[in-house]
Design an enzyme around this catalytic site. Structure first.
Site, short mmCIF file in Angstrom:
data_model
loop_
_atom_site.label_atom_id
_atom_site.label_comp_id
_atom_site.label_asym_id
_atom_site.label_seq_id
_atom_site.Cartn_x
_atom_site.Cartn_y
_atom_site.Cartn_z
N LYS A 1 30.59 -31.68 17.36
CA LYS A 1 31.90 -32.24 17.14
C LYS A 1 31.89 -33.53 17.44
CE LYS A 1 34.53 -28.16 16.44
NZ LYS A 1 33.43 -27.21 16.46
C1 LIG Z 1 33.16 -26.08 15.46
C2 LIG Z 1 31.73 -25.30 15.70
C3 LIG Z 1 31.33 -24.70 14.49
C4 LIG Z 1 32.04 -24.67 13.21
O1 LIG Z 1 32.22 -25.80 12.44
P1 LIG Z 1 33.32 -25.67 11.16
O2 LIG Z 1 33.39 -27.11 10.96
O3 LIG Z 1 34.68 -25.46 12.13
O4 LIG Z 1 33.02 -24.78 10.18
C5 LIG Z 1 30.10 -24.27 14.72
N1 LIG Z 1 29.34 -24.43 15.94
C6 LIG Z 1 29.82 -25.27 16.87
C7 LIG Z 1 28.85 -25.14 18.06
C8 LIG Z 1 31.13 -25.66 16.84
O5 LIG Z 1 31.45 -26.40 17.93
#
Ligand SMILES: *Cc1c(COP(=O)(O)O)cnc(C)c1O
Length: 469
Positions: A112
């Site tokens: 993220k």
């Molecule tokens: C947010 C997140 C996901 C999922 O990603 P999306 O874009 O919501 O599909 C997967 N793994 C981790 C570690 C995350 O923080």
């Protein structure tokens, strides 16, 4: 570049406005009116570029008209310069023709950061130009909160309030939020659960009187700029593995469908991607759609991969829009029916179209731990539970052994020690150097009752760099 709503009724916006917008006024999500398309020769010419320069090539068409090239270049250099690995998103080989793309070298150790480090800088840039300030209020059960705070810590024009459920997030995750100090950073622990926090955020968007005219911005995964930033690393990985002369397949640990949707866009922009694997945990609404054309809402099942514990996938509507020939009225009808019934399926030929690119698998906690243990034994690579789900799904769903398969490693294992310990390899967990003193750092956080008015009063008193709005 102009952006239009998936439900066809809201006004089109430019990049600057889409950055500050959450949902479109018709309830839809914003998407580019026309996706840029690159030729194979053009993509090939980017081979060897440092990450931030590749990011400029890929994202430039999306911001044209809003951000001059020189400014955008500088923003990207600053953004990806804070990552702890000089390759920014290094590939690691697991097996013959099988890789993981490590997306956890950012400040909060999860993918993220790729989007939220950029989003914070873009917001501040645009706000400075306009002479405006905004307030961000978000709820987190762990991951997003720290990435959002880290992304906004240097912003002059943003005050960020992140609500988390008091005593219900892991210590690593709490400390990643509460050890970041700044007069525009506000951690609030709510005496309630995650749903209570989310409800407060929703209610605050619905009635913004307490903000005295200051604009409220959302940084959740529907924000277009977050999707945009995630397109880049698909190009980055493919270019290392013989692309674009050769196709690449990706497996993506998926919750809200943001990350994998970025891969879908990369392909539509001209990058040869032959397969995208939707990897879910027990919360498998997307797997049920991909395997049987049933997107039906279920109850929430807490898992060892909590960042993918979702009931509905907020970005899935963006795919539905394309599957319906970009017909906003058809999407609005479909989503309204889904809201009423909790069920959705699409016409057979639309589903078949999706299945040309997408495969899927739902992976339970037991298999997740087994994959962590197996991969560690075979390669020494310690996977976090989300990534382990991606690797297992990649191996089960792979269409071709001669096509490179890349699983996105979405988080560093140290963020999710429970799964790693259950897998029997907890001894290998270690905080990376830049966070080694995390447990010794002082924390700052305000505990508030589970009371909307108390939370809003707090925002009103501190929303202008710690001073009243
Ligand atoms: C947010 C997140 C996901 C999922 O990603 P999306 O874009 O919501 O599909 C997967 N793994 C981790 C570690 C995350 O923080």
């Amino acid at each position: 570049m102009r952006y239009i709503s998936t439900r066809g009724q809201a006004p089109a916006l430019n990049f600057e406005d889409v950055l500050l917008a959450g949902l479109a006024s018709d309830g839809g999500l914003y998407v580019p009116e026309n996706l840029p398309r690159f030729t194979v020769e053009e993509i090939a010419s980017w081979s060897g570029l440092p990450y931030h320069e590749l990011a400029f090539k890929v994202m430039r068409p999306f911001v044209t008209g809003s951000i001059p090239d020189a400014d955008f270049k500088q923003i990207l250099q600053d953004t990806y310069g804070v990552f702890a690995h000089s390759a920014v998103a290094p590939l690691r080989q697991l097996d013959s023709n099988e890789w993981v793309l490590e997306l956890f070298h950012g400040p909060t150790l999860a993918f993220k950061d790729f989007a939220l480090q950029l989003l914070g800088r873009l917001l501040d840039y645009v706000l400075a130009k306009r002479g405006e300030r905004v307030v961000i209020i978000g709820a987190t059960s762990g991951d997003t909160g720290s990435a959002a705070i880290e992304g906004c810590r240097r912003c002059d024009n943003v005050d960020i309030f992140i609500l988390h459920p008091h005593n219900r997030v892991s210590e690593v995750q709490r400390r990643q939020m509460t050890t970041i100090f700044g007069d525009n950073i506000h951690n609030i622990a709510i005496e309630g659960n995650f749903d209570d926090c989310q409800e407060m955020v929703k209610d605050s968007f619905a009635d913004q009187g307490f903000l005295k005219g200051t604009r409220l911005v959302a940084v959740n995964s529907i924000n277009w700029a977050r999707i945009m930033a995630q397109i880049v690393y698909y190009f980055h990985a493919a270019l290392q593995l013989g692309g674009p002369a050769r196709s690449v397949a990706f497996s993506v640990p998926t919750g809200n469908f943001g990350d994998i949707f970025a891969g879908y866009l990369a392909r539509n922009m001209g990058l040869p991607i032959s397969q995208l694997v939707v990897a879910t945990n027990r919360n498998d609404i997307l797997h049920r759609f991909m395997s049987g054309n049933r997107y039906d809402k279920d109850t929430l099942h807490p898992s060892l991969s909590p960042s993918m514990d979702i009931m509905v996938s907020s970005n899935f509507e963006r795919l539905l829009f394309d599957l319906h020939g970009r017909n906003g009225a058809a999407v609005a009808e479909l989503m309204n029916a889904f809201k009423a019934s909790g069920r959705l399926s699409v016409e057979e030929e639309r589903w078949t179209e999706a299945r040309k690119l997408f495969d899927s698998l739902a992976v339970d906690d037991e298999q997740t731990c087994k994959t962590i243990a197996d991969v560690f034994a075979a390669t020494g690579e310690l996977l976090d539970p989300h990534t382990a789900i991606g690797v297992h799904a990649a191996r089960e769903c792979r269409r071709s052994l001669s096509t490179p398969m890349v699983t996105l490693a979405t988080a560093h294992p140290v963020k999710f020690p429970e799964a790693v310990e259950k897998a029997g390899v907890g001894k290998a967990l270690e905080l990376p150097a830049h966070l080694a003193d995390l447990f010794a750092r002082p924390e700052r956080c305000t505990v508030l009752a589970n009371d909307l008015k108390a939370m809003q009063a707090f925002v009103g008193e501190h929303g202008n760099r710690g001073k009243p709005l």
